[in-house]
Motif scaffolding. Structure first.
Motif, PDB file in Angstrom:
ATOM      1  N   ALA A   1       0.463  -0.958   0.296  1.00 30.98           N
ATOM      2  CA  ALA A   1       0.231  -0.094  -0.370  1.00 30.98           C
ATOM      3  C   ALA A   1       1.637   1.422  -0.106  1.00 30.98           C
ATOM      4  O   ALA A   1       0.480   2.004  -0.406  1.00 30.98           O
ATOM      5  CB  ALA A   1      -0.365   0.651   1.432  1.00 30.98           C
ATOM      6  N   ARG A   2       1.950   1.708   0.847  1.00 32.73           N
ATOM      7  CA  ARG A   2       2.790   2.352   0.980  1.00 32.73           C
ATOM      8  C   ARG A   2       3.652   3.010  -0.210  1.00 32.73           C
ATOM      9  O   ARG A   2       3.989   4.175  -0.889  1.00 32.73           O
ATOM     10  CB  ARG A   2       3.823   2.000   1.994  1.00 32.73           C
TER      11      ARG A   2
ATOM     12  N   THR B   1       2.921   2.055  -2.987  1.00 34.76           N
ATOM     13  CA  THR B   1       1.450   2.803  -3.933  1.00 34.76           C
ATOM     14  C   THR B   1       0.930   4.469  -3.723  1.00 34.76           C
ATOM     15  O   THR B   1      -0.094   4.510  -4.128  1.00 34.76           O
ATOM     16  CB  THR B   1       0.381   2.032  -4.884  1.00 34.76           C
ATOM     17  N   ASP B   2       1.281   4.778  -2.240  1.00 32.40           N
ATOM     18  CA  ASP B   2       0.503   6.089  -2.090  1.00 32.40           C
ATOM     19  C   ASP B   2       1.665   7.186  -1.613  1.00 32.40           C
ATOM     20  O   ASP B   2       2.220   6.857  -2.033  1.00 32.40           O
ATOM     21  CB  ASP B   2       0.079   5.457  -0.551  1.00 32.40           C
ATOM     22  N   ALA B   3       0.556   8.136  -1.093  1.00 32.76           N
ATOM     23  CA  ALA B   3       1.458   8.977  -0.866  1.00 32.76           C
ATOM     24  C   ALA B   3       2.660   8.797   0.028  1.00 32.76           C
ATOM     25  O   ALA B   3       2.538   8.023   1.009  1.00 32.76           O
ATOM     26  CB  ALA B   3      -0.175  10.159  -0.640  1.00 32.76           C
ATOM     27  N   PRO B   4       3.753   9.857  -0.290  1.00 34.56           N
ATOM     28  CA  PRO B   4       5.187   9.485   0.735  1.00 34.56           C
ATOM     29  C   PRO B   4       4.725   9.581   1.894  1.00 34.56           C
ATOM     30  O   PRO B   4       5.566   8.897   2.293  1.00 34.56           O
ATOM     31  CB  PRO B   4       5.683  10.695  -0.096  1.00 34.56           C
ATOM     32  N   HIS B   5       3.810  10.457   3.259  1.00 33.35           N
ATOM     33  CA  HIS B   5       3.597  10.797   4.063  1.00 33.35           C
ATOM     34  C   HIS B   5       3.156   9.720   4.957  1.00 33.35           C
ATOM     35  O   HIS B   5       2.285   9.093   6.016  1.00 33.35           O
ATOM     36  CB  HIS B   5       2.913  11.424   4.512  1.00 33.35           C
ATOM     37  N   ARG B   6       2.320   8.093   3.748  1.00 32.31           N
ATOM     38  CA  ARG B   6       1.849   6.991   4.609  1.00 32.31           C
ATOM     39  C   ARG B   6       3.298   5.971   4.708  1.00 32.31           C
ATOM     40  O   ARG B   6       2.185   5.142   4.771  1.00 32.31           O
ATOM     41  CB  ARG B   6       0.629   6.840   3.612  1.00 32.31           C
TER      42      ARG B   6
END
Length: 317
Positions: free
Chosen positions: A309-310, A312-317
């Motif tokens: 998930a991380r 493919t997701d925004a850097p802060h997540r």
């Protein structure tokens, strides 16, 4: 909202031992007791099930996650442990059957708001949520109603609230509505009897660990039956949440055992079907508990899911 701390130790059975309990005012008159472990930058919130407390997430599962770089957060839901308890009388079996609720009866949406309030207190824009049983229902509700706060969702041995789906076996219902424990010894005996019934048949039953966890539960919250009754009413009051789960956008992993007598595996199938893109993983031999033998596989499942998930997701997540 505010945060406070105090020392509290629990022992035995591979459950939470030592450390610092924190108290968070999450709003609406609710204070949650929580604990953090691991110094990693990836927030991982573990939400416990019906009547469970934070120590029902075993240290033997949490420690490897902390070692992998997670900031592991466990907490007592409202009405259990050291969190806020409500004073109204819980519904009896007839009230539950007829869906007659006290005017102050809360539901899963209220418990989801508690979780989001905890994220606010901790200064977390989002977190990876993992919930088991009722905790899975709460995590699902957070993901559906507060999509920006959930980086990923893992729903373990849970269900959607749909009729005739994910229901306890009749033998389990009979144990659930037995006479409430009047003292510590009765509570421990009752917990051992219940977990022997719903435990993972594919793994050894660790009676000493169950008894130690039950003792810790009673010591932190004597006579817990009323709170458990109100939590159960909160689940039933929430009804069928299948349509709501269609709003979940977070990457979702659904995990269930094939020997679950508390939440029938159909609950997992329906949950995965209701959430777009959800992945269902069945753990053979697992019932409605987290035996030691499951910890390595579950740790790997969670880590792989969250890191995917991380990536493919925004850097802060």
């Amino acid at each position: 909202m505010r945060e406070a701390s105090r020392s509290d130790s629990m022992g035995g059975g591979g459950r939470a031992t030592g450390g610092q309990d924190q108290l968070a005012d999450v709003g609406r008159g609710v204070t949650l007791c929580y604990r953090r472990s691991g110094g990693g930058e990836i927030p991982l919130v573990l939400i416990a099930g019906l009547g469970q407390q934070m120590h029902d997430w075993p240290d033997g599962l949490c420690a490897p996650l902390a070692d992998l770089g997670y900031n592991v957060i466990r907490f007592d839901n409202r009405d259990v442990g050291k969190s806020t308890h409500f004073g109204f009388r819980p519904p009896g079996p007839v009230d539950l059957l007829r869906k007659r609720w006290h005017t102050d009866q809360y539901d899963l949406a209220d418990m989801a708001a508690d979780t989001v309030g905890l994220l606010d207190v901790l200064g977390l824009n989002s977190a990876h949520l993992v919930g088991m049983s009722m905790g899975g229902m709460i995590a699902q509700t957070v993901a559906a109603r507060y999509p920006d706060r959930v980086a990923s969702l893992t729903s373990i041995m849970s269900t959607t609230g749909a009729p005739r789906v994910g229901r306890p076996a009749l033998s389990t219902w009979r144990l659930m509505f037995g006479r409430p424990a009047r003292n510590r010894d009765e509570h421990i005996a009752s917990a051992v009897r219940m977990y022997r019934h719903i435990s993972s048949r594919g793994y050894p039953f660790d009676e000493s660990a169950v008894a130690a966890a039950a003792a810790a539960t009673w010591d932190r919250d004597p006579r817990p039956a009323a709170g458990v009754g109100r939590q159960l009413a909160g689940i039933l009051k929430s009804g069928d949440r299948t349509a709501e789960l269609g709003a979940v956008a977070a990457p979702t992993l659904v995990v269930h055992g094939d020997r679950d007598l508390m939440v029938n595996p159909t609950g997992a199938t329906r949950t995965a079907r209701a959430i777009a893109g959800a992945r269902l993983h069945t753990l053979p031999g697992m019932g409605h508990d987290l035996p030691v033998g499951v910890w390595p596989a579950l740790t790997d499942l969670l880590d792989t899911h969250i890191r995917t998930a991380r990536s493919t997701d925004a850097p802060h997540r």
